[in-house]
Design a protein around this motif. Structure first.
Motif, short mmCIF file in Angstrom:
data_model
loop_
_atom_site.label_atom_id
_atom_site.label_comp_id
_atom_site.label_asym_id
_atom_site.label_seq_id
_atom_site.Cartn_x
_atom_site.Cartn_y
_atom_site.Cartn_z
N GLY A 53 0.94 -0.84 -0.19
CA GLY A 53 -0.15 0.44 -0.12
C GLY A 53 1.43 1.27 0.45
O GLY A 53 -0.06 2.66 -0.15
N LEU A 54 2.02 1.04 -0.14
CA LEU A 54 3.11 2.65 0.06
C LEU A 54 3.56 2.83 -1.02
O LEU A 54 3.83 2.86 -2.37
CB LEU A 54 4.44 2.01 0.59
CG LEU A 54 4.17 2.22 2.25
CD1 LEU A 54 5.55 1.27 2.94
CD2 LEU A 54 3.56 3.07 2.93
N SER A 55 3.30 3.76 -1.23
CA SER A 55 4.04 4.81 -2.47
C SER A 55 5.74 5.02 -2.65
O SER A 55 6.26 5.81 -1.72
CB SER A 55 3.51 6.40 -2.57
OG SER A 55 3.75 6.67 -4.09
N LEU A 56 5.62 3.98 -3.59
CA LEU A 56 7.93 3.41 -3.49
C LEU A 56 7.81 4.50 -4.39
O LEU A 56 8.01 4.06 -5.70
CB LEU A 56 7.98 2.40 -3.44
CG LEU A 56 6.91 1.39 -2.22
CD1 LEU A 56 7.70 -0.09 -3.04
CD2 LEU A 56 7.38 1.10 -0.97
N ASP A 57 9.00 5.67 -3.49
CA ASP A 57 9.64 6.35 -4.28
C ASP A 57 11.36 5.16 -4.21
O ASP A 57 12.20 6.46 -3.42
CB ASP A 57 9.65 8.11 -3.80
CG ASP A 57 10.56 8.81 -4.52
OD1 ASP A 57 11.10 8.42 -5.90
OD2 ASP A 57 11.03 9.60 -3.58
N LEU A 58 11.49 4.71 -5.00
CA LEU A 58 12.76 4.45 -5.28
C LEU A 58 13.71 4.25 -6.53
O LEU A 58 12.45 3.86 -7.15
CB LEU A 58 12.83 2.82 -4.29
CG LEU A 58 12.27 2.49 -3.16
CD1 LEU A 58 11.90 1.39 -2.35
CD2 LEU A 58 12.96 3.35 -1.93
N PRO A 59 14.55 4.02 -6.55
CA PRO A 59 15.30 3.82 -7.72
C PRO A 59 15.20 2.50 -8.21
O PRO A 59 14.88 2.34 -7.96
CB PRO A 59 16.63 4.51 -7.38
CG PRO A 59 17.10 3.71 -6.08
CD PRO A 59 15.60 4.24 -5.48
N GLY A 60 14.89 2.68 -9.79
CA GLY A 60 15.36 1.96 -10.67
C GLY A 60 14.07 0.49 -10.80
O GLY A 60 12.25 1.71 -10.72
N ARG A 61 14.35 -0.73 -10.57
CA ARG A 61 12.83 -1.21 -10.73
C ARG A 61 13.05 -1.90 -8.72
O ARG A 61 12.22 -2.94 -8.78
CB ARG A 61 12.89 -2.48 -11.70
CG ARG A 61 12.77 -2.13 -12.79
CD ARG A 61 13.64 -3.48 -13.64
NE ARG A 61 12.15 -3.79 -13.68
CZ ARG A 61 12.31 -4.92 -15.09
NH1 ARG A 61 13.38 -5.57 -15.41
NH2 ARG A 61 11.10 -5.64 -14.48
N LYS A 62 13.30 -1.02 -7.99
CA LYS A 62 13.28 -1.61 -6.73
C LYS A 62 11.19 -2.04 -6.43
O LYS A 62 11.39 -2.52 -5.76
CB LYS A 62 13.77 -0.29 -6.03
CG LYS A 62 15.50 -0.89 -6.13
CD LYS A 62 16.07 -0.39 -4.92
CE LYS A 62 17.40 0.21 -5.42
NZ LYS A 62 18.43 -1.48 -5.14
N PRO A 63 10.75 -0.42 -6.88
CA PRO A 63 9.82 -0.57 -6.01
C PRO A 63 8.52 -1.83 -6.53
O PRO A 63 8.04 -2.60 -6.35
CB PRO A 63 8.99 0.68 -6.68
CG PRO A 63 10.59 2.05 -6.95
CD PRO A 63 11.30 0.52 -7.34
N TYR A 70 10.32 -4.58 -7.25
CA TYR A 70 10.49 -6.25 -7.23
C TYR A 70 10.32 -6.04 -5.59
O TYR A 70 9.95 -6.98 -5.29
CB TYR A 70 12.06 -6.30 -7.52
CG TYR A 70 12.91 -6.21 -8.76
CD1 TYR A 70 11.97 -6.75 -9.99
CD2 TYR A 70 13.76 -5.91 -8.90
CE1 TYR A 70 12.58 -6.66 -11.21
CE2 TYR A 70 14.36 -5.85 -10.47
CZ TYR A 70 13.80 -6.26 -11.33
OH TYR A 70 14.19 -6.67 -12.64
N LEU A 71 10.09 -4.83 -5.00
CA LEU A 71 9.60 -5.23 -3.56
C LEU A 71 8.26 -5.67 -3.84
O LEU A 71 7.91 -6.47 -2.46
CB LEU A 71 9.26 -3.74 -2.73
CG LEU A 71 11.30 -3.44 -2.57
CD1 LEU A 71 11.35 -1.64 -1.12
CD2 LEU A 71 11.71 -4.01 -1.06
N ARG A 72 7.38 -5.22 -4.37
CA ARG A 72 5.95 -5.64 -4.55
C ARG A 72 6.18 -7.17 -4.83
O ARG A 72 4.84 -8.08 -4.23
CB ARG A 72 5.11 -4.71 -5.36
CG ARG A 72 5.02 -3.32 -5.10
CD ARG A 72 3.56 -2.48 -6.25
NE ARG A 72 3.90 -1.72 -5.50
CZ ARG A 72 4.60 0.20 -6.23
NH1 ARG A 72 5.04 -0.24 -6.79
NH2 ARG A 72 4.04 1.23 -5.64
N ALA A 73 6.66 -7.38 -5.92
CA ALA A 73 6.63 -8.90 -5.86
C ALA A 73 6.86 -9.65 -4.86
O ALA A 73 6.53 -10.51 -4.06
CB ALA A 73 7.66 -9.24 -6.41
N VAL A 74 8.03 -8.78 -3.56
CA VAL A 74 8.13 -9.62 -2.45
C VAL A 74 7.06 -9.96 -1.89
O VAL A 74 6.78 -11.13 -1.26
CB VAL A 74 9.55 -9.39 -2.14
CG1 VAL A 74 9.80 -9.48 -0.72
CG2 VAL A 74 11.34 -9.56 -2.96
N ALA A 75 6.83 -8.86 -1.40
CA ALA A 75 5.29 -8.05 -0.58
C ALA A 75 4.47 -9.78 -0.96
O ALA A 75 3.55 -9.90 -0.15
CB ALA A 75 4.67 -7.18 -0.71
#
Length: 281
Positions: free
Chosen positions: A160-170, A172-177
């Motif tokens: 649910g977070l708006s992820l202001d992160l570099p590259g494809r990190k947002p 990939y983090l959603r895929a991890v979650a």
């Protein structure tokens, strides 16, 4: 808030002081150094994703866990035992040193060290994404920016977070979650599998390559007997100390290959720090 007191009979060598010093220097955990002898941590209980806090003290061969929190504290106690390697029968660990003089020296230098891992494979996977292609200090700052009161967000919260992160990190983090919510990063499941199979399973998660998947299994699920094949610093240290390939050397480390690898990584960091100090002296 519920409270729970658990005593764990630790089999084999264990020093809380040595393990605590190791973990407080383990950047992904970002444990603040605290006064007193206890190791203290606050984490999310895997599966429930509710907070629990623990204070760990040592009484001889017994680990005393004092837990509190809103979640299932029996699950929390099992999780603490896992991420501190208290659940591993270490009685044959000294035999590895008897077979391998390098490991014997590491055991003497790090008496009673048990590898302390991430709180969960989910957090190990998230760290793997955050630390890709940036310095460890930068990754630690990103992790801290996402955390609330020092605790990394639960998978559903992360989605649910708006992820202001570099590259494809947002992405990939959603895929991890999502993988954590689907049970693909469950520690008990991963520990029940052969490490090589568990590493392959973790690589199904978008953004987690071979290096990241090994970290998830070996340090997230804290599997005690696996060889990291994608850890160049370990490979270099083995070449330096043995002059032989890792795959050959590590056979003598069974059934504690992860433990031996962690000990060698600590020795490497100390050795390189000594070289830097010597060159600047």
């Amino acid at each position: 808030m519920a409270h729970h007191h658990v005593e764990v009979a630790v089999q084999g060598p264990w020093s809380l002081a040595t393990s605590r010093a190791f973990w407080e220097g383990f950047t992904p955990s970002a444990l603040p150094a605290r006064e007193g002898e206890a190791l203290q941590a606050t984490f999310l209980v895997e599966g429930e994703w509710r907070r629990a806090s623990v204070s760990v003290t040592q009484r001889g061969a017994t680990a005393v866990l004092s837990l509190s929190g809103a979640g299932d504290l029996d699950l929390a106690a099992a999780q603490v035992s896992r991420f501190l390697s208290l659940d591993v029968d270490g009685r044959a660990w000294t035999e590895v040193g008897a077979r391998d003089p390098v490991i014997a020296a590491a055991q003497a230098s790090l008496p009673g060290l048990r590898p302390c891992g991430f709180y969960s494979p989910y957090e190990a996977a998230a760290w793997s994404v955050l630390s890709q292609r940036i310095r460890v200090t930068q990754a630690a700052a990103l992790k801290a920016s996402l955390s609330r009161d020092g605790v990394f967000p639960a998978p559903a919260e992360l989605l649910g977070l708006s992820l202001d992160l570099p590259g494809r990190k947002p992405e990939y983090l959603r895929a991890v979650a999502e993988a954590a919510l689907d049970g693909l990063l469950d520690a008990v499941t991963l520990r029940s599998m052969k490490p090589a199979a568990a590493v392959l399973a973790v690589q199904q998660v978008k953004g987690l390559g071979p290096f990241a998947a090994e970290l998830v299994v070996l340090r997230g699920a804290n599997a005690p007997d696996a060889v990291p094949h994608n850890e160049s610093r370990l490979t270099d240290e083995v070449a330096h100390r043995y002059g032989r390939p890792l795959a050959e050397v590590s056979e003598a480390w069974r059934p504690y290959r992860t433990w031996a690898a962690v000990h060698l990584r600590v020795l490497r960091e100390r050795r390189l720090a000594g070289l830097v100090a010597a060159s600047s002296g």
